[in-house]
Enzyme design. Structure first.
Site, PDB file in Angstrom:
ATOM      1  N   HIS A 115      -8.281  -4.536  -0.479  1.00 21.40           N
ATOM      2  CA  HIS A 115      -6.977  -3.893  -0.257  1.00 21.40           C
ATOM      3  C   HIS A 115      -6.096  -4.680   0.719  1.00 21.40           C
ATOM      4  O   HIS A 115      -4.880  -4.513   0.732  1.00 21.40           O
ATOM      5  CB  HIS A 115      -7.210  -2.469   0.257  1.00 21.40           C
ATOM      6  CG  HIS A 115      -6.019  -1.573   0.122  1.00 21.40           C
ATOM      7  ND1 HIS A 115      -5.529  -1.159  -1.098  1.00 21.40           N
ATOM      8  CD2 HIS A 115      -5.198  -1.022   1.056  1.00 21.40           C
ATOM      9  CE1 HIS A 115      -4.470  -0.380  -0.907  1.00 21.40           C
ATOM     10  NE2 HIS A 115      -4.251  -0.288   0.391  1.00 21.40           N
ATOM     11  N   ASP A 175     -10.456  -4.114  -4.763  1.00 18.70           N
ATOM     12  CA  ASP A 175      -9.783  -3.120  -3.918  1.00 18.70           C
ATOM     13  C   ASP A 175     -10.651  -1.870  -3.821  1.00 18.70           C
ATOM     14  O   ASP A 175     -10.932  -1.218  -4.834  1.00 18.70           O
ATOM     15  CB  ASP A 175      -8.405  -2.785  -4.529  1.00 18.70           C
ATOM     16  CG  ASP A 175      -7.502  -2.080  -3.541  1.00 18.70           C
ATOM     17  OD1 ASP A 175      -8.015  -1.271  -2.736  1.00 18.70           O
ATOM     18  OD2 ASP A 175      -6.287  -2.329  -3.570  1.00 18.70           O
ATOM     19  N   SER A 230       0.833  -1.207   0.000  1.00 16.02           N
ATOM     20  CA  SER A 230       0.000   0.000   0.000  1.00 16.02           C
ATOM     21  C   SER A 230       0.873   1.266   0.000  1.00 16.02           C
ATOM     22  O   SER A 230       1.574   1.496  -0.980  1.00 16.02           O
ATOM     23  CB  SER A 230      -0.950  -0.069   1.203  1.00 16.02           C
ATOM     24  OG  SER A 230      -1.920   0.926   1.128  1.00 16.02           O
TER      25      SER A 230
HETATM   26  C1  MLT Z   1      -1.230   6.014   0.047  1.00 20.70           C
HETATM   27  O1  MLT Z   1      -1.480   6.979   0.732  1.00 20.70           O
HETATM   28  O2  MLT Z   1      -0.094   5.680  -0.267  1.00 20.70           O
HETATM   29  C2  MLT Z   1      -2.398   5.242  -0.435  1.00 20.70           C
HETATM   30  O3  MLT Z   1      -3.559   5.986  -0.213  1.00 20.70           O
HETATM   31  C3  MLT Z   1      -2.474   3.916   0.244  1.00 20.70           C
HETATM   32  C4  MLT Z   1      -2.644   4.086   1.715  1.00 20.70           C
HETATM   33  O4  MLT Z   1      -3.771   4.225   2.177  1.00 20.70           O
HETATM   34  O5  MLT Z   1      -1.666   4.090   2.416  1.00 20.70           O
END
Ligand code: MLT
Length: 203
Positions: free
Chosen positions: A185, A154, A104
């Site tokens: 996710h 996701d 992520s």
């Molecule tokens: C990010 O901020 O990199 C993406 O939104 C994934 C997350 O939630 O961390």
């Protein structure tokens, strides 16, 4: 201040180090059981993201979910790259293959590293990535092995992101595989199974 991190030395002659980059709200301990499940014998370098969002560590600031602060991302990418270079010297990893495992927010940081400092690592496993920005110049990703793990359901990442990322990486000559997991996710056992297959096929 340096990154809070965990380093685990390799217990085998394989010269491989996993660079672990956690998701938002995670820390340096999060991905260690997954790295050890893939290969318990190799080195691990796991830095904690320095940006705190409502008490949750991450690797760079964002304005909203999926809307990134690109100035901060640029600064944080260089800061993390410098840490990786220092850690390679300190922990004698210069002759190791670095394989980044990013989940992520950690996957998004891995992509930023790849597009800005292509020599930061040799291979990457990108779990539920977006595309933080598109590379402006022609970058050379020849021989970089990349596995993208995308979630069919996701709720955070639009399906166009992993598809476009795959095409960008191919365009820059990386060796890319993409797998679609029938989940959202969250990281699942299916991800780990696919990662293991890919890892033992390539390393
Ligand atoms: C990010 O901020 O990199 C993406 O939104 C994934 C997350 O939630 O961390």
């Amino acid at each position: 201040m340096d990154f809070i991190h965990i380093f685990k030395r390799s217990s085998s002659p394989k010269k491989i180090c996993f660079l672990l980059l956690h998701g938002t709200g995670g820390d340096e301990k999060d991905l260690i059981p997954i790295a050890e499940e893939i290969d318990n014998s190799v080195a691990i370098l796991s830095p904690r993201g320095k940006v705190i969002e409502n008490g949750m560590p991450r690797y760079f600031k964002r304005i909203a979910p999926g809307v990134f602060d690109l100035e901060d991302l640029k600064f944080r990418t260089k800061e993390l790259y410098d840490f990786i270079i220092r850690a390679k010297v300190k922990y004698e990893l210069e002759d190791h293959k670095m394989i980044t495992l990013g989940y992520s927010n950690g996957a998004n940081m891995a992509i930023s590293l790849l597009f800005t400092f292509p020599n930061a690592f040799n291979a990457a496993i990108l779990i539920r990535p977006m595309i933080p920005f598109e590379p402006k110049e022609n970058i050379n990703l020849k021989d970089k092995k990349i596995l993208i793990l995308a979630g069919m359901f996701d709720e955070l990442v639009n399906k166009e992101y992993p598809k476009r990322l795959f095409n960008i990486l191919i365009e820059y000559k990386a060796i890319v595989e993409i797998e679609w997991i029938p989940y959202g996710h969250n990281l699942t056992f299916d991800d780990i199974k696919i990662i293991k297959n890919w890892y033992y096929k390539n390393f």
